[in-house]
Design a protein around this motif. Structure first.
Motif, PDB file in Angstrom:
ATOM      1  N   LEU A 114       1.490  -1.349  -0.289  1.00  0.00           N
ATOM      2  CA  LEU A 114       0.026   0.155   0.132  1.00  0.00           C
ATOM      3  C   LEU A 114       1.141   1.095  -0.403  1.00  0.00           C
ATOM      4  O   LEU A 114       1.890   1.248   0.345  1.00  0.00           O
ATOM      5  CB  LEU A 114      -0.574   0.261   1.326  1.00  0.00           C
ATOM      6  N   LEU A 115       0.281   1.956  -0.741  1.00  0.00           N
ATOM      7  CA  LEU A 115       1.166   3.684  -0.798  1.00  0.00           C
ATOM      8  C   LEU A 115       0.375   4.730  -0.310  1.00  0.00           C
ATOM      9  O   LEU A 115      -0.746   4.362  -0.336  1.00  0.00           O
ATOM     10  CB  LEU A 115       1.462   3.743  -1.943  1.00  0.00           C
ATOM     11  N   THR A 116       0.691   5.749  -0.135  1.00  0.00           N
ATOM     12  CA  THR A 116       0.110   6.930   0.129  1.00  0.00           C
ATOM     13  C   THR A 116       0.129   8.538  -1.020  1.00  0.00           C
ATOM     14  O   THR A 116       1.072   7.664  -2.094  1.00  0.00           O
ATOM     15  CB  THR A 116       0.575   8.067   1.337  1.00  0.00           C
ATOM     16  N   ARG A 117      -0.830   8.572  -1.213  1.00  0.00           N
ATOM     17  CA  ARG A 117      -0.555   9.378  -2.346  1.00  0.00           C
ATOM     18  C   ARG A 117       0.798  10.750  -1.978  1.00  0.00           C
ATOM     19  O   ARG A 117       0.704  11.097  -3.619  1.00  0.00           O
ATOM     20  CB  ARG A 117      -1.925  10.343  -2.630  1.00  0.00           C
ATOM     21  N   ALA A 120       4.258   9.606  -4.969  1.00  0.00           N
ATOM     22  CA  ALA A 120       4.342  10.080  -6.704  1.00  0.00           C
ATOM     23  C   ALA A 120       4.909  11.572  -6.166  1.00  0.00           C
ATOM     24  O   ALA A 120       5.601  11.910  -7.074  1.00  0.00           O
ATOM     25  CB  ALA A 120       2.988  10.610  -6.743  1.00  0.00           C
ATOM     26  N   ALA A 121       4.666  12.219  -4.430  1.00  0.00           N
ATOM     27  CA  ALA A 121       6.080  13.292  -4.435  1.00  0.00           C
ATOM     28  C   ALA A 121       7.706  13.151  -4.063  1.00  0.00           C
ATOM     29  O   ALA A 121       8.239  14.323  -4.636  1.00  0.00           O
ATOM     30  CB  ALA A 121       5.010  14.612  -3.661  1.00  0.00           C
ATOM     31  N   VAL A 122       7.998  11.912  -4.049  1.00  0.00           N
ATOM     32  CA  VAL A 122       9.238  11.558  -3.446  1.00  0.00           C
ATOM     33  C   VAL A 122      10.245  11.338  -4.353  1.00  0.00           C
ATOM     34  O   VAL A 122       9.780  10.650  -5.215  1.00  0.00           O
ATOM     35  CB  VAL A 122       8.789  10.215  -2.360  1.00  0.00           C
ATOM     36  N   ASP A 434       4.644  17.505   4.204  1.00  0.00           N
ATOM     37  CA  ASP A 434       2.808  17.682   3.794  1.00  0.00           C
ATOM     38  C   ASP A 434       2.645  15.964   4.357  1.00  0.00           C
ATOM     39  O   ASP A 434       1.422  16.735   5.412  1.00  0.00           O
ATOM     40  CB  ASP A 434       2.589  18.115   2.241  1.00  0.00           C
ATOM     41  N   ALA A 435       2.871  15.199   4.600  1.00  0.00           N
ATOM     42  CA  ALA A 435       2.187  13.969   5.138  1.00  0.00           C
ATOM     43  C   ALA A 435       2.471  14.144   6.812  1.00  0.00           C
ATOM     44  O   ALA A 435       1.670  13.290   6.806  1.00  0.00           O
ATOM     45  CB  ALA A 435       2.711  13.089   4.184  1.00  0.00           C
ATOM     46  N   LEU A 436       2.772  14.618   7.219  1.00  0.00           N
ATOM     47  CA  LEU A 436       3.215  14.392   7.930  1.00  0.00           C
ATOM     48  C   LEU A 436       2.138  16.096   9.231  1.00  0.00           C
ATOM     49  O   LEU A 436       2.044  15.395  10.442  1.00  0.00           O
ATOM     50  CB  LEU A 436       4.571  15.197   9.084  1.00  0.00           C
ATOM     51  N   ASP A 648      -3.550   4.238   3.893  1.00  0.00           N
ATOM     52  CA  ASP A 648      -2.696   4.999   3.165  1.00  0.00           C
ATOM     53  C   ASP A 648      -3.323   6.737   3.140  1.00  0.00           C
ATOM     54  O   ASP A 648      -3.239   7.006   2.317  1.00  0.00           O
ATOM     55  CB  ASP A 648      -3.450   4.574   1.316  1.00  0.00           C
ATOM     56  N   ARG A 649      -3.987   6.461   3.899  1.00  0.00           N
ATOM     57  CA  ARG A 649      -4.642   8.463   4.725  1.00  0.00           C
ATOM     58  C   ARG A 649      -5.659   8.663   3.567  1.00  0.00           C
ATOM     59  O   ARG A 649      -5.714   9.642   3.316  1.00  0.00           O
ATOM     60  CB  ARG A 649      -3.454   8.691   4.916  1.00  0.00           C
ATOM     61  N   ALA A 650      -6.660   7.876   2.809  1.00  0.00           N
ATOM     62  CA  ALA A 650      -7.267   7.706   1.474  1.00  0.00           C
ATOM     63  C   ALA A 650      -8.524   8.348   1.847  1.00  0.00           C
ATOM     64  O   ALA A 650      -9.250   8.856   1.275  1.00  0.00           O
ATOM     65  CB  ALA A 650      -6.640   7.293   0.712  1.00  0.00           C
TER      66      ALA A 650
END
Length: 833
Positions: A114-117, A120-122, A434-436, A648-650
């Motif tokens: 599983l990945l978070t959104r 893609a920014a990394v 931003d995720a943090l 995934d915080r979705a």
């Protein structure tokens, strides 16, 4: 390029490839067949055919068998003559293959479940680029995050002569975002290597190398010289590397890490065999690595302690000099305007007075800016920026004499979540800043004012966002086995570093020493020592069921709960964990197998059950003196699906509007109306006796004049789910109570009861319900038809007998009738930035 030159260059590349292919055991014809099958000229453009791949460096490694990677298509240039473009494409392909023999394959995340959104920014060029230390800022620094070479070797092996590939720092080697996603066992060492150049502007200055955190035992070399070691998984550490630098060309940095994970060390919920409430481990570098220049005499540390009562900040600016001529200056400002300043000797406590202080609260997280300088006479040696807040946390008695947690001398009921700090793509490391920040914004938006950071320490920037956005924090000490004298020394060392490393953050108001007895030892001594280390905060000696009657809080856990311990004269009562309502959401789970403490059928059931739990929490606040409650948990974590959000915080799994209202204690339409009150909704008085009564004690007309009277519920403290207002600690209790009914439909009336253990309930002399054993919370049960038929307008009699054998005990009974429920929640709330 002229045709002859092009031909010559091509032949040279082919010869190089042939030489390389021979040494690597790769057949040249197969390579060129692969190239020919991928490249075509079409409409004067060079194109790739779909679903085909070009050999990468991994293809050419003997015996490693790591598969293939897609060729980077963006290296093609579409200019000039189409034939030349086609030939040039072949040259570029060959050149890329040759480069692949010496250069690692392009970085990409590994295949995580599983990945978070934010994944893609990394990229290697923007891996956590933010300055990592917001409360001790110097403007000049060099971020060393990015691609490093890595190797995994036997633990006792020498420096590796070659590396396995590249890893994206600061993501742990077990994570997808590292690009590696390999486990490090207790018999291996993880090596990192990279090169860097010291900026020429740093000439004449000392250079410090900072590690935000590395798990667990870390050794560091610069240009072949070992500069130091560090043990611990959560605290930052620094080396002065000045004497090891060449100051010309590239410098080499080498790091080796060993991590037993389940050795006798603080590790929180990391496990080599993750399952249940234990998760994938983190090894090696997992926070930012950076360099900064400092003068020979410089500021080493800042200590910031707010004193709201005195309208001052207690400030200690540590310098690496004891010279009497070295002094410090500090200036506080708000909104760009200076509001206080102080000067004095370094390495001593100063008091920076603030006129008309603006207190910090979760609803008004007001921060002051701070500028500090280190001076020798009028010469400025060093300077740094910081921030602070003025706030106070203490225990206070409310109007009814109940001990409460007070913020700025006002009781603030704390509603929060157990916050594990795990990420599906970064494990211990959030993919982006931003995720943090997002997790904190979500909790605030959902009506929470607290997070209990559970057996993990976060990077400084997480606490910065809590400070800035207004989220209270209870900070756990990461747990370990603590089974040997050496491991206990390490535990205490890391505990001290936790307090020193995170102690400036105003959002932290409680230190949690132990969780549920995990590695618990010498609690009385350690709780007292922790309070000495930081008298400005509260100490929770043990969150869970192993309270040693020390510290500032008495803390219980209850699943699903809720319940409250009894507040004490000098300790507040808190519910350190409750809830754990589980719901897995398709396409948003770590695995096909998942679990929760109490499974919910769907989002509608989850929201309704959550509202019910929170309504009881607020009742515990009002009726029982509860000061705080911590729901399990912010997000799902791996197979544990007890989160408000998916891993995934979705997706928010509850109706956000209704959750927010429940967290704020706003009254919600209930599906039940209390016909005859119990301890959950009032303080009903019963007649009771502990001696077996003679005659028909359960019938109307029985004379109970000699019975005692007391408010519900009846039992002993710490019985799960109990609201004890009258102590019952004998084997049996008999209760009677009259109640009055109006004319109404009672066909769906039900008992709302809690019993520990066996219970008999009578209505107007008729047995209406019975049950054996014990329960841990209130529940509803039917009324026997013949007993329900006796209910009538006017006076009625409710009589109860409860029998107890061992352990906790409790009894309480009320009557409820259903009524239309609130609107059902929607299908779920999608979460986006």
């Amino acid at each position: 390029m002229p045709r002859d030159n092009f031909k010559a260059a091509t032949m040279i590349d082919i010869m190089r490839l042939k030489t390389f292919g021979t040494s690597a055991g790769v057949r040249i014809p197969r390579i060129f067949a692969r190239i020919a099958s991928n490249v075509r000229l079409q409409d004067n453009r060079t194109v790739f055919l779909p679903r085909t791949k070009i050999p990468t460096r991994r293809d050419f490694r003997r015996g490693e068998g790591r598969g293939e990677g897609s060729f980077p298509r963006d290296r093609f240039v579409e200019r000039g003559n189409p034939v030349v473009r086609g030939l040039w494409s072949v040259v570029l392909l060959i050149s890329s293959l040759l480069s692949a023999a010496a250069e690692p394959a392009p970085w990409h995340p590994a295949a995580a479940p599983l990945l978070t959104r934010w994944s893609a920014a990394v990229s290697p060029t923007n891996a956590l680029p933010e300055y990592p230390r917001p409360q001790f800022i110097r403007p000049d620094w060099l971020n060393l995050n990015g691609l490093w070479n890595y190797a995994i070797t036997p633990a006792q092996a020498a420096t590796p002569s070659r590396f396995d590939g590249q890893i994206l720092v600061p993501f742990p080697v077990e994570s997808a975002l590292s690009g590696v996603m390999r486990r490090l066992d207790e018999k291996s060492a993880l090596w990192y290597q990279r090169r860097f150049a010291v900026p020429t502007a740093w000439a004449g200055k000392h250079v410090r190398l900072h590690f935000g955190a590395s798990d667990w035992q870390t050794r560091v070399w610069v240009n072949g010289k070992e500069i130091g070691q560090h043990r611990g998984g959560y605290d930052g550490f620094t080396f002065d590397i000045t004497s090891s630098l060449k100051r010309a060309g590239e410098e080499e940095l080498l790091v080796a890490v060993t991590d037993a994970t389940e050795g006798d060390q603080p590790r929180g919920k990391q496990s080599r065999k993750p399952e249940g409430i234990f998760y994938t481990p983190t090894s090696g570098l997992w926070q930012t690595v950076w360099l900064e220049p400092v003068p020979e005499v410089c500021i080493d540390d800042l200590r910031l302690i707010p004193d709201l009562d005195a309208h001052t900040l207690r400030l200690r600016i540590a310098a690496n000099s004891l010279s009497d001529s070295v002094r410090v200056e500090a200036v506080a400002s708000a909104g760009g305007k200076d509001v206080g300043q102080i000067s004095g000797p370094a390495n001593t406590e100063l008091r920076l007075d603030i006129a008309s202080p603006h207190p910090w609260t979760p609803d008004d997280p007001f921060l002051y800016d701070l500028r500090v300088q280190l001076k020798d006479g009028e010469r400025v040696l060093d300077k740094a920026g910081s921030y602070f807040a003025l706030r106070k946390v203490a225990l206070r008695k409310d109007a009814e004499g109940v001990t409460r947690i007070a913020l700025n001398d006002q009781f603030l009921f704390q509603i929060g979540t157990l916050d594990q700090g795990f990420w599906p793509d970064g494990i211990y490391t959030a993919p982006t800043d931003d995720a943090l920040r997002y997790d904190i914004e979500f909790l605030k938006d959902a009506g929470y004012n607290l997070a209990r950071k559970h057996v993990k320490v976060e990077p400084d920037r997480w606490y910065y966002w809590c400070d800035k956005l207004g989220l209270l924090v209870w900070q756990d000490m990461p747990s370990g086995n603590n089974s040997t004298p050496e491991s206990r020394t390490q535990f205490e060392t890391e505990l001290q570093q936790l307090v020193r490393g995170r102690g400036n953050h105003p959002s932290i108001i409680v230190w949690v020493l132990f969780n549920e007895g995990w590695g618990q030892y010498e609690t009385e001594r350690l709780a007292s020592w922790l309070k000495e280390l930081d008298p400005s905060r509260l100490v929770d000696n043990a969150s869970g069921w192993t309270d040693k009657r020390v510290g500032d809080l008495i803390d219980t856990h209850s699943y699903p709960g809720p319940e409250s311990p009894q507040p004490e004269n000098d300790r507040g009562a808190v519910l350190g964990e409750f809830g754990g309502l589980g719901l897995g959401v398709d396409d948003h789970t770590w695995s096909k197998r998942f679990w929760g403490y109490q499974a919910m059928a769907d989002r509608a059931a989850l929201t309704a059950r959550y509202e019910s739990l929170l309504a009881r929490v607020w009742t515990l606040r009002d009726s029982y003196g509860l000061s705080a409650a911590v729901y399990t948990q912010t997000t799902d974590v791996e197979t544990e699906c007890n989160g408000l959000m998916t891993y995934d915080r979705a997706l928010c799994k509850l109706d956000l509007t209704r959750m927010r209202a429940a967290n704020r204690g706003e009254k919600q339409p209930s599906h039940l109306r209390q016909l005859v009150s119990d301890a959950l909704c009032g303080r009903p008085t019963w007649s009771y006796t502990f001696e077996r009564p003679e005659g028909d004690w359960f019938k109307p007309g029985f004379k109970a004049a000699t019975w005692k009277q007391g408010p519900a519920g009846f039992g002993t403290q710490r019985t799960p789910g109990a609201l004890v207002r009258t102590v019952w600690d004998t084997p049996d209790i008999w209760l009677r109570r009259e109640f009055t009914l109006n004319q109404e439909d009672l066909t769906e009336a039900r008992f709302q009861i809690h019993h520990d253990e066996d219970i008999e309930i009578y209505l107007n002399g008729i047995l209406a319900a019975s049950a054996t054993g014990f329960v841990k919370e209130y529940y509803e049960t039917g009324i026997a038809t013949d007993a329900a038929a006796t209910l009538k307008p006017g006076p009625n009699l409710l009589a109860v007998h409860c029998h107890q054998t061992s352990g906790g005990q409790y009894v309480d009974v009320g009557i409820v009738v259903p009524q239309p429920n609130a609107a059902q929640p929607n299908a779920g709330t999608a979460l986006q930035r």
